[in-house]
Design a protein around this motif. Structure first.
Motif, PDB file in Angstrom:
ATOM      1  N   LEU A  86      -2.300   4.743   1.946  1.00  0.00           N
ATOM      2  CA  LEU A  86      -2.367   4.524   3.391  1.00  0.00           C
ATOM      3  C   LEU A  86      -2.949   5.767   4.077  1.00  0.00           C
ATOM      4  N   ILE A 109       0.856  -1.186   0.000  1.00  0.00           N
ATOM      5  CA  ILE A 109       0.000   0.000   0.000  1.00  0.00           C
ATOM      6  C   ILE A 109       0.887   1.228   0.000  1.00  0.00           C
ATOM      7  N   LEU A 129      -8.623  -0.877   5.929  1.00  0.00           N
ATOM      8  CA  LEU A 129      -7.571  -1.469   5.102  1.00  0.00           C
ATOM      9  C   LEU A 129      -8.022  -2.797   4.510  1.00  0.00           C
ATOM     10  N   CYS A 141      -6.614   5.904   3.570  1.00  0.00           N
ATOM     11  CA  CYS A 141      -7.304   4.968   4.465  1.00  0.00           C
ATOM     12  C   CYS A 141      -7.384   5.543   5.880  1.00  0.00           C
TER      13      CYS A 141
END
Ligand code: ADP
Ligand code: ZN
Ligand code: ZN
Length: 759
Positions: A102, A97, A120, A105
């Motif tokens: 990231l 990722i 995730l 998220c």
């Protein structure tokens, strides 16, 4: 410098936190050549090369082993360092990722108040979530055999489909590559029988290859259309070098897709990738085909019908920059991209872009955020934009790009209302409607009949005692289905055989009340015996390829009647449909959900947009008891913008989104009191943090519109705020405290930020 020792790992658990682990393995002493060694070396390498966040690890959690993602490397923990468990295994050699994703998220976990581990988990394909290696699999492909290479057009004279396919394969495989992926052939809608035929003749053979991107010098496979002035102006207003939100607002057939294609062309020219989100891939194979036919560039498709391996494959190709165009549904918003260049959402008003359970995110809103952070353009396209996007355009947050004409010369349909008041009807159809249908069919036109309810009839009633077919588990009626015959609850899926005798008074006078698509199909079959009637709804298209078969049949062009639910409103172009009939426009106007009228208007225009796409002008007939209703009148005679404006005014007066920001706390339990009590507690906590005041208000707890569903009682607490900041200032401490409260463990509850469905 000693390596930092604490790794914050996001795990797929319902807890809103990460979990700290160390790299130290106490078993090292007994196992000198074992796990720790490998792990430590891997850690050190990873650390120097890429940094650890975004890599997967296997860890012990309770008594199970879970796969999680490192989200942070720290040098301290709030927990007793001695009690921290070691990471069992590092699963990646580089982050799967990327940092940008990231961060997205993290933001989503914060904004939607959802556990980062589950966010995730939603972002990563199942296979990777389960710990499979992040490497590409081989895929089935086809190549020409010796015989195939030397085969002349003459040899296949008697099998024109095989001949055409052979021609296509020679162009595709010989000019640019030695083989062609099976999935790419399917995207091009090849005839499967012809494929089999060529294989049987020994002209082609299948093989397994690891796909690698093939980028012939020519970017384009086919010549773009010459844009009309509006399309050209829309495209010219997109700045590809920075963030900008654009609302491409054009009726069905106004050429939005062509604008997407040419925007993508520019992105590809710059060596970047394009992410295209669409509501439902099964319903729009034509869209895929159009992308496939335009560009000589690798394309990856992400949708719910893929198996785990296919999904992982597409995801990894996008991440590696080996897929230049990525087309997917809602969750594809989390696709990692090496060189992101643009995000496009087609049919941006479609409710499917908001996930309605678990992690309740809006792919549209996340797309806007992602583009902003990446500094790339966002294009939202629709004939009937959501009022949120419409409002954003009015506030100049988005640039409005209107397309007012139908591209390619098709004329807009004529719309007529049929007043249902005091009209004799046959099973919901007026004589006027049936007569018009007949005229169109006799003039070789196709007719599309829209009815927004599947099944035969919404309920079964006893004529003698008034008994109704109620679901035992829900505050809802059982729908009558005739094919196969049964009673079915569309809310909890409870099913039972169709009965012919009243369970209360034993009368045999049981009547089907109201209309569903099956019933309309039957009526029309009897009335128009000379024409095929094709039904399109979730029941009739359950089998693989069923939709494809129906579409092929319709596209042959012979007069026929299509009867269907909102599945018909999406995507498909039916060039020979000359009449669209909307059986009942009234449902949305009475809806308990404040978005009811908006949805009704969008659906009606989307359905109407299926008519008269080609040379033949279309007619739309709408049956209603409320012909004078201002919303209906405005929609039909002044158009969607005026309609949207009218609803926005109402929303402003009643202080509803997009003028206010809303969150919905839902609770459900087998005991109604439990759900109510939990929300009452939530409200008390909330009021302690912030008493009700004009810029932050609480409504409830109240029973949900359908209070009992699937044996559970459902309640809700609405929170309305004047700004997003205000809303989150409250939600952050509220959710944290609620999560710790003992009541929250025995009752199922959830938080929905920007709810799209108030049920
Ligand atoms: P939308 O996506 O808005 O529904 P499309 O892009 O599918 O519209 O266009 C509708 C039809 O008009 C298609 O058949 C398309 O090929 C055609 N079309 C689009 N733009 C042009 C153009 N500039 N010139 C000629 N035909 C066009
Ligand atoms: Zn009865
Ligand atoms: Zn039910």
């Amino acid at each position: 410098m000693p390596a930092p020792e604490i790794y914050a790992v996001a795990l797929p658990t319902p807890l809103r936190r990460t979990f700290d682990y160390t790299a130290q393995n106490p078993h090292m002493a007994q196992n000198p050549a074992g796990l720790f060694d490998q792990t430590q070396t891997a850690f050190d390498q990873a650390q120097t090369a890429q940094g650890l966040p975004g890599m997967r690890v296997a860890v012990n959690f309770g008594n199970q082993q879970l796969v999680g993602v490192i989200v942070e490397v720290k040098d301290d923990s709030d927990f007793d360092l001695k009690k921290l468990k070691p990471i069992q295994q590092l699963l990646d050699t580089q982050p799967i990722i990327p940092d940008e994703l990231l961060q997205l998220c993290h933001w989503a976990a914060w904004y939607y108040h959802h556990p980062i581990g589950e966010v995730l988990a939603a972002a990563i394909p199942v296979a990777l979530r389960q710990g499979e290696a992040a490497t590409l699999s081989t895929e089935k492909a086809w190549q020409l055999t010796e015989a195939g290479r030397h085969c002349t057009a003459d040899e296949l004279k008697r099998a024109p489909k095989q001949q055409a396919l052979m021609q296509q394969l020679k162009e595709d495989t010989l000019c640019v590559q030695n083989s062609i992926l099976h999935k790419d052939l399917l995207l091009q809608d090849v005839n499967r029988n012809a494929l089999k035929g060529l294989q049987d003749k020994g002209m082609i053979e299948s093989l397994e290859i690891t796909p690698s991107p093939i980028r012939p010098p020519e970017l384009l496979k086919s010549t773009p259309l010459t844009l009309n002035d509006e399309q050209a102006s829309a495209l010219a207003q997109v700045d590809f070098d920075q963030f900008g939100g654009h609302l491409l607002y054009g009726t069905t057939g106004s050429g939005k897709t062509e604008v997407y294609l040419q925007a993508i062309e520019q992105v590809l020219h710059a060596g970047k990738q394009a992410l295209v989100l669409i509501p439902e891939i099964g319903l729009t194979p034509q869209t895929l085909t159009r992308f496939q036919r335009r560009f000589n560039r690798p394309l990856a498709v992400l949708h719910s019908n893929l198996n785990d391996t296919e999904r992982k494959q597409a995801w990894l190709l996008a991440a590696a920059g080996d897929a230049d165009i990525i087309i997917g549904t809602r969750s594809a918003i989390f696709t990692p991209m090496k060189n992101p260049g643009i995000i496009i959402l087609d049919e941006e008003h479609d409710p499917s872009f908001k996930q309605q359970e678990g992690f309740r995110y809006s792919a549209r809103d996340l797309a806007a955020l992602r583009c902003q952070r990446l500094g790339i353009p966002l294009i939202l396209g629709s004939a009937t934009p959501s009022l949120e996007s419409f409002h954003n355009a009015q506030q100049q947050r988005y640039r409005l790009l209107p397309l007012t004409q139908r591209a390619g010369g098709a004329r807009p349909p004529t719309i007529e209302l049929i007043d249902l008041k005091r009209q004799a009807m046959q099973e919901g159809l007026t004589q006027a409607l049936l007569d018009t249908m007949e005229q169109h069919l006799l003039a070789s036109g196709q007719v599309l009949v829209f009815i927004n309810r599947r099944g035969f009839a919404p309920t079964l009633m006893c004529h003698d005692c008034g008994w109704l077919s109620q679901c035992q588990h829900c505050d809802a009626r059982l729908t009558v289905h005739q094919n196969p015959a049964h009673l079915h609850c569309h809310h909890c899926d409870y099913q039972r055989p169709l009965i012919h005798q009243c369970p209360t008074c034993n009368s045999r006078e049981l009547h089907c009340v109201g209309q569903g698509s099956e019933r309309t199909e039957t009526v029309l079959q009897n009335r128009f015996a000379d024409f095929p009637v094709l039904r399109v709804d979730r029941d009739s298209t359950r089998q693989k390829n069923a939709m494809h078969t129906i579409v092929e049949k319709v596209n042959q062009g012979d007069p026929c009647i299509l009867v269907g639910t909102q599945m018909l409103a999406k995507g498909h172009h039916f060039p020979n449909v000359t009449l669209v009939a909307i059986i009942d426009a009234d449902g949305g106007l009475f809806s308990t959900d404040f978005r009811g009228p908006e949805r009704m208007g969008q659906l009606m225009l989307q359905v109407a947009g299926r008519a008269g796409r080609a040379e033949r002008p279309g007619t739309v007939l709408i049956q209603s008891h409320l012909c004078d209703h201002p919303l209906l009148q405005t929609l039909l005679y002044q158009g969607y913008s005026a309609f949207a404006q009218l609803i926005l005014q109402e929303r402003q007066v009643s202080q509803l989104p997009p003028y206010r920001y809303m969150a919905l706390l839902r609770a459900e339990s087998k005991r109604s009191e439990n759900a109510h009590e939990l929300l009452l507690t939530a409200r008390q906590i909330a009021e302690r943090h912030c008493p009700s005041q004009p810029d932050l208000q609480y409504l409830g707890p109240l029973p949900a519109p359908m209070e009992r569903r699937n044996q559970r009682f459902r309640h809700q607490l609405q929170i309305h705020a004047s700004s997003r900041a205000r809303l989150h200032q409250l939600l952050t401490p509220l959710i944290a405290e609620l999560e710790q409260h003992p009541l929250s463990r025995r009752t199922r509850w959830s938080i929905d930020v920007d709810p799209q469905d108030m049920a």
